[in-house]
Design a protein around this motif. Sequence first.
Motif, PDB file in Angstrom:
ATOM      1  N   ALA A   1       0.865  -1.167   0.000  1.00  0.00           N
ATOM      2  CA  ALA A   1       0.000   0.000   0.000  1.00  0.00           C
ATOM      3  C   ALA A   1       0.893   1.205   0.000  1.00  0.00           C
ATOM      4  CB  ALA A   1      -0.946   0.026   1.175  1.00  0.00           C
TER       5      ALA A   1
ATOM      6  N   GLU B   1      -1.321   5.711  -5.037  1.00  0.00           N
ATOM      7  CA  GLU B   1      -0.807   5.055  -3.840  1.00  0.00           C
ATOM      8  C   GLU B   1      -1.848   4.278  -3.043  1.00  0.00           C
ATOM      9  OE1 GLU B   1       1.806   6.086   0.185  1.00  0.00           O
ATOM     10  OE2 GLU B   1       1.593   7.581  -1.395  1.00  0.00           O
ATOM     11  N   HIS B   2      -3.020   4.870  -2.739  1.00  0.00           N
ATOM     12  CA  HIS B   2      -4.008   4.167  -1.913  1.00  0.00           C
ATOM     13  C   HIS B   2      -5.362   4.042  -2.609  1.00  0.00           C
ATOM     14  CE1 HIS B   2      -1.385   4.022   1.530  1.00  0.00           C
ATOM     15  NE2 HIS B   2      -1.206   5.324   1.478  1.00  0.00           N
TER      16      HIS B   2
END
Length: 255
Positions: free
Chosen positions: A17, A193-194
């Motif tokens: 993550a 990224e997330h």
Amino acid sequence: MRWNRLVLEAGQMFAVAVLLVRACPAQQKISDTEKLLFDAANHERTARKLPPLKWDEALARAARKHAELMAEQDLLEHQLPGEHDLAARARETGASFRHIAENIGTAVDAYKFHDGWMQSPGHRANILDAAADSVGIAVVQSDGELYAVEDFARAVAVLSIEEQEKRVSEILADRGLHLMDIGKDARRSCELEHDYAGNSKPRYFVHYQTADISQLPETLEKEIRSRRHKSAAVGACRPKGSSGFTSFRIVVLLY
């Protein structure tokens, strides 16, 4: 004779993550003393059935700069005042690695370096480190004193974004997944990224950063083994952080 050693490792293999050899100038001529230390290290390794080290000119340039600075300041240290740490120094000269270690020493006789290092458990461990596959060595002289540096590393291949995506896609295909082409959305997802980008909503996705692109995170492997997903898309992007260690930043989206 005086000597010292340093070992640095890349962080945890997967940062879920939530570093490439650049173009190098022509190789400098290896001095007789540097060749002596290179051959001596490989003699020790082959005698113990360890693979020989490859000469890495990027590591040699980093070693040379550090040896020259030690000679200039008459100091035996792995990081001198105003100097970057070992990983950053090696990266600046174009080295690409996930493991790096260093032996340093001073002596008046070049033949004393290798024997002294082999009699020191820590330095001996660097020379015989099975994780290392490359080395760069430098020896410089100042006022009758010799300053030597050996930089050992585990090299990491230079891969373009496209090559990174291809490598991971091949692993996923081997796991029985169909690879989808969702245009630039996978790469945009990597940058987020997330989250994920675009209209192709995945059932599961994972962001990770790794020094070994040939391995998937265990969380992803577990999800693939669940058989809940038939297809996948892969995106790669520039890694985050500036530790000096080479790593790859990847997103895998499962459908």
